[in-house]
Design an enzyme around this catalytic site. Structure first.
Site, PDB file in Angstrom:
ATOM      1  N   SER A  22      -9.702  -1.075   7.121  1.00  0.00           N
ATOM      2  CA  SER A  22      -9.013  -0.774   5.863  1.00  0.00           C
ATOM      3  C   SER A  22      -8.259  -1.927   5.225  1.00  0.00           C
ATOM      4  CB  SER A  22      -8.059   0.413   6.062  1.00  0.00           C
ATOM      5  OG  SER A  22      -8.778   1.619   6.062  1.00  0.00           O
ATOM      6  N   LEU A  68      -6.725   8.694   3.452  1.00  0.00           N
ATOM      7  CA  LEU A  68      -6.644   7.316   3.969  1.00  0.00           C
ATOM      8  C   LEU A  68      -7.872   6.901   4.769  1.00  0.00           C
ATOM      9  CD1 LEU A  68      -2.906   7.145   5.212  1.00  0.00           C
ATOM     10  CD2 LEU A  68      -3.857   5.975   3.220  1.00  0.00           C
ATOM     11  N   LYS A 122       0.849  -1.200   0.000  1.00  0.00           N
ATOM     12  CA  LYS A 122       0.000   0.000   0.000  1.00  0.00           C
ATOM     13  C   LYS A 122       0.885   1.250   0.000  1.00  0.00           C
ATOM     14  CE  LYS A 122      -3.828   1.825   2.839  1.00  0.00           C
ATOM     15  NZ  LYS A 122      -4.584   1.608   4.097  1.00  0.00           N
ATOM     16  N   SER A 163      -9.288   1.474   3.234  1.00  0.00           N
ATOM     17  CA  SER A 163      -8.389   2.264   2.436  1.00  0.00           C
ATOM     18  C   SER A 163      -7.359   1.444   1.657  1.00  0.00           C
ATOM     19  CB  SER A 163      -7.675   3.275   3.337  1.00  0.00           C
ATOM     20  OG  SER A 163      -6.861   2.629   4.275  1.00  0.00           O
TER      21      SER A 163
END
Lengths: 546, 546
Positions: free
Chosen positions: A242, A192, A143, A218
């Site tokens: 996330s 985010l 990420k 996210s």
């Protein structure tokens, strides 16, 4: 609604910077892996999961490699049946298709990845059947906001563009020693803090099962890429869902470790000093075995020797009882699941009972209060850290940023202490109830339905409850996908206006969700990461008839 | 200065309640253990440590028992050389003298203790040389605010009188399974937030080495009792120095575990929800070996099976290097030590170098900021929790309560986040510096001088720094005591008005401190509790020529 920090004039000045980083992304693509424009599916084709089979850029062997678990890939490389470079090429090709279809990658680490793969192959050749570590040759995606040494990290904020970090995030650094081949960085949302993945730098990431739908967030770039089999192993982060929401939306596996169980050293974001709800960094994968492999490898790397903030907890061996007691929490008490989710739950229960496990109902305890602790705490600085980061560039606020920051209200420390006290009491209460009922693990949705439409995910409680409670959790696919013909019915009477609004997102147009996969979530006790992953293997196998 | 909650009219109504709990205390004393009034030392005799030898209530054997470590007492009971009842009687007698001289006990658990000791002796007799656990027959004292099932717990607040708790604190419950004999509860200050031990319920606890001096706090009852050899094993709590300061002031051993290493379940106090600086519960003892025995026993009791808030960290075996690298932090950068402390440090360094250890200087990093995190956070609710607890009875605020609450100012969550961020950065910085210098452990004072005069301890930084940094720490005696003839000199030029004021407390009248023992403190890395205690054994033995 919070006052925005939008400033069109200032933002105009940042546009060349956005172009610059997009060019870094585009230049990093290996051109010969690109599917020619005329072989790409029409934009109105929603389910693109089969495109790798149609596009003609991948061999049968390469397709097979990308559908093999990391556990098996490592074994095949250790046996000399596959080289690290072959494996890398296969995933690079499939990830390139993913990028063309879903916009999930922010940068390929092409040069470094091929150098590393060649180095591993040379090492293997030289030493004769010896791998450098338990993840020898496994391609890894990361990420974007998790540091990669020497690279820019923007965390989805235009105003952060240009910030270069000088060391790898600590999980990456441990994984590299274990032999991974980092090859791609992936998209995330502005700020985010959406359960969706769109920002003003790279745009929106789409869902491979249905491009009308969100990849979640996210860690949505990871979700889409891993869900598309474009990466075997991804690193995401999770403070409200996330990792789990994108894993669930894209039909793959994901795991949020207990906060502070493994390190979060080496990440960029806004809001330092918020300690009521702590973030976790963890994996997205294509199997439950791979979640376990990831967690064991990072823990065996002794992150506590570098990160002084975490406990010294080596990975424990655990035994899985032949018959687990599974507490089923169908409903978070706030937004009752829609039909395809109920269908997946019922299907899972049937399979699990058949496999000899015991199912007991479990009711969410004070879900409103527990969820509110998270919502109240994320922006208890009045959202000022987020607003300052957005204000750096004056970039437009996306709709979900406005939604998230609508929860921003300043708390006094006294009010924050009250939230902390609610949190602590709830942690004790949930744990006590699990013990009282003899529950080994809780089975529940990770969202009230399938993936949301893009820009539409608002209700995070099924995951965020467990950030607030700090109970570790995995998600895994059930094999069930949305069939609008049978998944449209609903007779549930909404308990609140909020619930009606959330459920209407799906109920107004179930046909839009066709083909969306349904994952479920497993939640364990604080710091019992080993148990959660051991049970996830058994439970997901039972449901998927593995 | 914060507005007080004093209310003389309301307080008047509470006086019968105070009388009632004092009577509970007085009635709990075994009358035949009391030293007759005429055999007690004159009130102006300061050092009373020798009184047990003079009073005539204790036999030679009993005196010897009370000066034996728990490790050795357990061994002797296991060998049948001592019975649990004999051991209990010896400590009950010495603790009774302590109470007459120092006012350190709030209640003897006479009946329960004798029943338990007899039960242990019967068990031993029946099973033949088998003990119930690693602490078989060890008398245990408990700071008042730590729950004892069925007893009132007031935490030093008049307005809390009458609150009965329904279970033991979790450490006590584990220790009981290991065989301890709980026999006394001990005094603490109003509000629990003085480094001194006086309150409106039981009054002031005195220091056995010099009754002009403070027993320290907040675990001052434990400090005085253990320092007087009236208890072999005490449980205290520490959020700013509350175990270490009283252990240091009374010349015994104490240990503050890493927060959340072992459980703090089962305590009463004001201020739930403050999570920036977390409290610890831990031991005060008469030897370094006993600190280790305590910690290992509680950890072996798997507190995480009951307390869902702590990590699963079994007690690790550690090897102590033959030559340790010891970072000596003479000065906290805020209040430079006075002569007897400097003398103890120099003495320790000489002994340690002679024993083959390496000494390197260590300078406190950002001590003002790190200490301020604690001072700013304790009362960041504007002290409202404390004030509410005091206001229940309208009781008068003691001077040190006023001092503590002078730090009360309300923080916004944004300001608290900034404090948390400073804290986190400092934790990383201190840890990195220790690694850079190759330091195994830090040696430093626990206070800038010997025990303060009663009602006079204000500067907690030598201990509170390490609550803020969450670095575990022990204190141990050096054998050095204050000799006003050689300990009066001082040429240090104070760096601030605050420093001058603090140091003047001692420098204005060194003669008042005659005979006060000097302890030193050892500080290790986060969660390295095993190392701290292993090194404490080696280091204290080298300094004490054991």
């Amino acid at each position: 609604m919070s006052e925005t920090t939008e400033d069109p004039v200032k933002f105009e000045q940042w546009k060349p910077e956005i172009e610059r980083v997009r060019k870094i992304r585009d230049d990093s693509i290996v051109k010969e892996y690109l599917v020619p424009e005329d072989k790409l599916p029409a934009p109105d084709r929603m389910n693109v999961t089969n495109v790798p089979y149609e596009a003609g850029t991948m061999s049968e062997k390469e397709l097979k490699i990308t559908e093999t678990t990391a556990v098996n890939l490592v074994a095949q490389m250790a046996a000399g049946e596959l080289s690290a470079e072959e494996v890398l090429i296969a995933f690079m090709k499939r990830a390139t298709i993913a990028q063309q279809l879903l916009n999930c990658v922010t940068e390929f680490l092409t040069e470094e990845a091929f150098a590393k793969a060649k180095e591993l192959d040379a090492y293997y050749k030289k030493t004769g059947k010896t791998t450098v570590g338990p993840l020898h040759g496994i391609p890894l995606s990361i990420k974007e906001h998790l540091s990669v040494k020497g690279k820019e990290v923007n965390a989805g904020f235009v105003g952060f563009i240009g910030r270069v970090v000088d060391e790898d995030n600590l999980q990456l650094s441990i994984l590299k020693k274990a032999g991974v081949v980092p090859f791609a960085r992936t998209n995330e949302p502005q700020s985010l803090m959406h359960a969706d993945s769109s920002n003003n730098i790279y745009g929106m990431t789409l869902n491979p099962y249905n491009r009308l739908l969100s990849a979640g967030g996210s860690s949505g770039g990871e979700g889409a890429l891993v869900g598309f089999h474009g990466s075997p192993f991804g690193i995401g982060s999770d403070i409200g869902g996330s990792i789990r929401i994108p894993a669930a939306f894209n039909g793959c596996y994901g795991y949020r470790p207990t906060a502070q169980r493994i390190t979060v050293k080496g990440r960029t974001g806004a809001g330092a000093g918020q300690i009521t709800i702590l973030p976790s960094i963890g994996p997205l994968t294509q199997s439950a075995e791979d979640l376990d492999l990831y967690m064991k490898t990072v823990t065996d790397g002794e992150p506590w020797e570098v990160d002084c903030l975490i406990p010294i907890m080596p990975w424990r061996k655990v035994d899985t009882p032949k018959s687990l007691t599974i507490g089923v929490m169908k409903d978070d008490g706030l937004v009752y699941p829609v039909k395809p989710m109920i269908r997946a739950l019922d299907y899972a229960i049937e399979k699990l009972e058949k496999a000899g496990h015991k199912i007991v109902p479990f009711e969410a305890i004070k879900p409103r209060e527990v969820y509110d602790v998270a919502l109240n705490s994320f922006y208890a600085d009045n959202g000022s850290a987020q607003k300052a980061a957005l204000g750096l560039s004056g970039e437009p606020w996306l709709e979900l940023t406005k939604y998230a920051l609508s929860y921003a209200k300043p708390l006094s420390t006294l009010e924050q202490w009250q939230q902390n006290a609610i949190r602590n009491a709830a942690r004790v209460e949930w744990d006590a109830k699990m013990k009282e009922l003899g529950i080994d693990i809780i089975l529940c949705p990770a969202y009230f339905g399938p993936a949301a439409l893009s820009h539409d995910t608002e209700h995070w409680a099924y995951t965020a409850l467990f950030n607030s409670l700090d109970m570790p959790g995995s998600v895994f696919p059930t094999g069930i996908t949305v069939d609008p013909k049978i998944d449209a019915e609903d007779s549930f009477k909404a308990r609140t206006e909020y619930e009606a609004k959330q459920r209407a997102k799906y109920l107004n147009a179930p046909e839009k969700y066709a083909g969306a996969p349904i994952d479920l979530q497993l939640i364990g006790r604080h710091y019992r990461d080993e148990e959660v992953l051991a049970y996830t293997k058994v439970i997901s196998a039972a449901i998927l008839d593995k």
